[in-house]
Scaffold this motif. Structure first.
Motif, PDB file in Angstrom:
ATOM      1  N   CYS A 124      -3.575  -6.283  -0.611  1.00 51.72           N
ATOM      2  CA  CYS A 124      -4.380  -6.582   0.551  1.00 51.72           C
ATOM      3  C   CYS A 124      -5.826  -5.685   0.154  1.00 51.72           C
ATOM      4  N   GLY A 125      -5.977  -4.707  -1.147  1.00 48.11           N
ATOM      5  CA  GLY A 125      -7.181  -4.126  -1.422  1.00 48.11           C
ATOM      6  C   GLY A 125      -8.472  -5.036  -1.880  1.00 48.11           C
ATOM      7  N   ASN A 126      -8.640  -6.422  -1.604  1.00 44.80           N
ATOM      8  CA  ASN A 126      -9.519  -7.239  -1.799  1.00 44.80           C
ATOM      9  C   ASN A 126      -9.980  -7.268  -0.281  1.00 44.80           C
ATOM     10  N   ILE A 127      -9.561  -6.928   0.336  1.00 48.37           N
ATOM     11  CA  ILE A 127     -10.093  -6.866   2.241  1.00 48.37           C
ATOM     12  C   ILE A 127     -10.389  -5.768   2.266  1.00 48.37           C
TER      13      ILE A 127
ATOM     14  N   CYS B 164       1.467  -1.476  -0.165  1.00 45.41           N
ATOM     15  CA  CYS B 164       0.002  -0.289  -0.096  1.00 45.41           C
ATOM     16  C   CYS B 164       1.159   1.184   0.468  1.00 45.41           C
ATOM     17  N   ILE B 165       1.716   1.570   0.566  1.00 43.96           N
ATOM     18  CA  ILE B 165       3.019   2.039   0.732  1.00 43.96           C
ATOM     19  C   ILE B 165       3.720   2.437  -0.458  1.00 43.96           C
ATOM     20  N   ASN B 166       3.838   1.687  -1.380  1.00 41.23           N
ATOM     21  CA  ASN B 166       4.825   1.483  -2.412  1.00 41.23           C
ATOM     22  C   ASN B 166       6.683   0.427  -1.686  1.00 41.23           C
ATOM     23  N   VAL B 167       6.692  -0.152  -1.481  1.00 40.87           N
ATOM     24  CA  VAL B 167       7.782  -0.048  -0.458  1.00 40.87           C
ATOM     25  C   VAL B 167       7.934  -1.165  -1.642  1.00 40.87           C
ATOM     26  N   ARG B 168       9.141  -1.048  -2.524  1.00 42.73           N
ATOM     27  CA  ARG B 168       9.838  -1.720  -3.691  1.00 42.73           C
ATOM     28  C   ARG B 168      10.459  -3.048  -2.842  1.00 42.73           C
TER      29      ARG B 168
ATOM     30  N   ASP C 140      -4.190   1.552   0.641  1.00 41.21           N
ATOM     31  CA  ASP C 140      -5.044   1.527  -0.521  1.00 41.21           C
ATOM     32  C   ASP C 140      -5.650   0.836  -0.979  1.00 41.21           C
ATOM     33  N   HIS C 141      -6.865   0.688  -1.462  1.00 37.69           N
ATOM     34  CA  HIS C 141      -7.227  -0.285  -1.573  1.00 37.69           C
ATOM     35  C   HIS C 141      -7.005  -0.722  -3.250  1.00 37.69           C
ATOM     36  N   SER C 142      -7.282   0.613  -3.705  1.00 36.89           N
ATOM     37  CA  SER C 142      -6.583  -0.368  -4.622  1.00 36.89           C
ATOM     38  C   SER C 142      -5.288  -1.950  -4.980  1.00 36.89           C
ATOM     39  N   CYS C 143      -4.356  -1.805  -3.894  1.00 36.28           N
ATOM     40  CA  CYS C 143      -3.672  -2.789  -3.086  1.00 36.28           C
ATOM     41  C   CYS C 143      -3.545  -4.210  -3.844  1.00 36.28           C
ATOM     42  N   GLN C 144      -2.982  -4.786  -5.439  1.00 38.50           N
ATOM     43  CA  GLN C 144      -2.816  -5.648  -5.376  1.00 38.50           C
ATOM     44  C   GLN C 144      -2.834  -6.678  -4.144  1.00 38.50           C
TER      45      GLN C 144
END
Ligand SMILES: [Zn+2]
Length: 242
Positions: free
Chosen positions: A238-241, A168-172, A232-236
């Motif tokens: 955790c977004g589905n939770i 969600c916070i774009n950690v690479r 981030d509700h569009s996170c690949q």
């Protein structure tokens, strides 16, 4: 029941007798038992965690001793998980400790971490953190991300569906990584990082306390900064939770 041993903990309104009982029934999995993992594990055991699992494939090296508090010169060459167990048992025989001298990956993470109350990241690499972030989302088990190198540290409690995950916070997870052997490490950085990871975990286990933020510290100043994060509700990941 807890008597004198834990009297300074139970006197704290943030912990109390009920908090001690929760810790005694809890299981923490420590993934990586270097400097940060040692700091957190030591506090968990001294403060009455009931069950601990520790995974790490490495052996103790003389270059570890300046910052990895569970080991001394006599442990050099021994598996870290065995040396850590020996030291931790001597602090508190009341904690049940299981160890695994392996690196945690997608294939063994569920077998090792299943049923944990919380997972502590004591690893030194982003691939292990990717595994833990993914496993946390699929299992629902919260984890505490940590990182410590140079003079700095980072800590974040991640509760799937309630806080931002690392993605969600774009950690690479595939970016080049600094290594302690190249840039050095100020011993207080992982000590503080591990003890704050323990604090966040205990606050969550006992009171359900969580703040969606990442803590950055610089032990060399010293300075601690809290930065708010959000899902981030569009996170690949955790977004589905819901
Ligand atoms: Zn996410």
């Amino acid at each position: 029941m807890f008597s004198l041993r834990y009297s300074r903990m139970s006197a704290l309104k943030e912990i109390g007798i009920d908090g001690l009982e929760i810790l005694q029934k809890s299981t923490v999995s420590i993934i990586g038992i270097g400097a940060t993992g040692s700091s957190a594990a030591d506090l968990f055991v001294r403060n009455g965690i009931g069950n601990m699992r520790i995974a790490d494939p490495d052996s103790v090296d003389i270059s570890n001793i300046h910052r990895q508090s569970l080991y001394d010169e006599n442990d050099v060459g021994d598996l870290k998980v065995e040396a850590a167990r020996k030291r931790l048992v001597s602090s508190n025989k009341g904690t049940s400790i299981e160890v695994l001298p392996q690196k945690i990956n997608d294939d063994n993470v569920d077998r090792f971490c299943k049923g944990s109350s919380i997972i502590i990241d004591g690893s030194d690499n982003m691939e292990t953190r990717r595994v833990l972030n993914s496993y946390s989302v699929t299992s629902g088990i919260p984890w505490v991300f940590t990182s410590a190198i140079g003079t700095v540290g980072q800590i974040k409690l991640i509760v799937p569906g309630k806080t931002a995950c690392l993605q969600c916070i774009n950690v690479r997870f595939d970016s080049p990584e600094m290594r302690c052997e190249d840039v050095g490490v100020l011993a207080s950085a992982p000590y503080i990082t591990g003890s704050l990871a323990w604090t966040l975990a205990v606050n969550y286990l006992i009171r359900g306390k969580l703040i969606d933020e990442i803590i950055y510290l610089d032990a060399g100043v010293p300075e601690i900064v809290h930065v708010k994060t959000q899902r981030d509700h569009s996170c690949q990941m955790c977004g589905n939770i819901p």
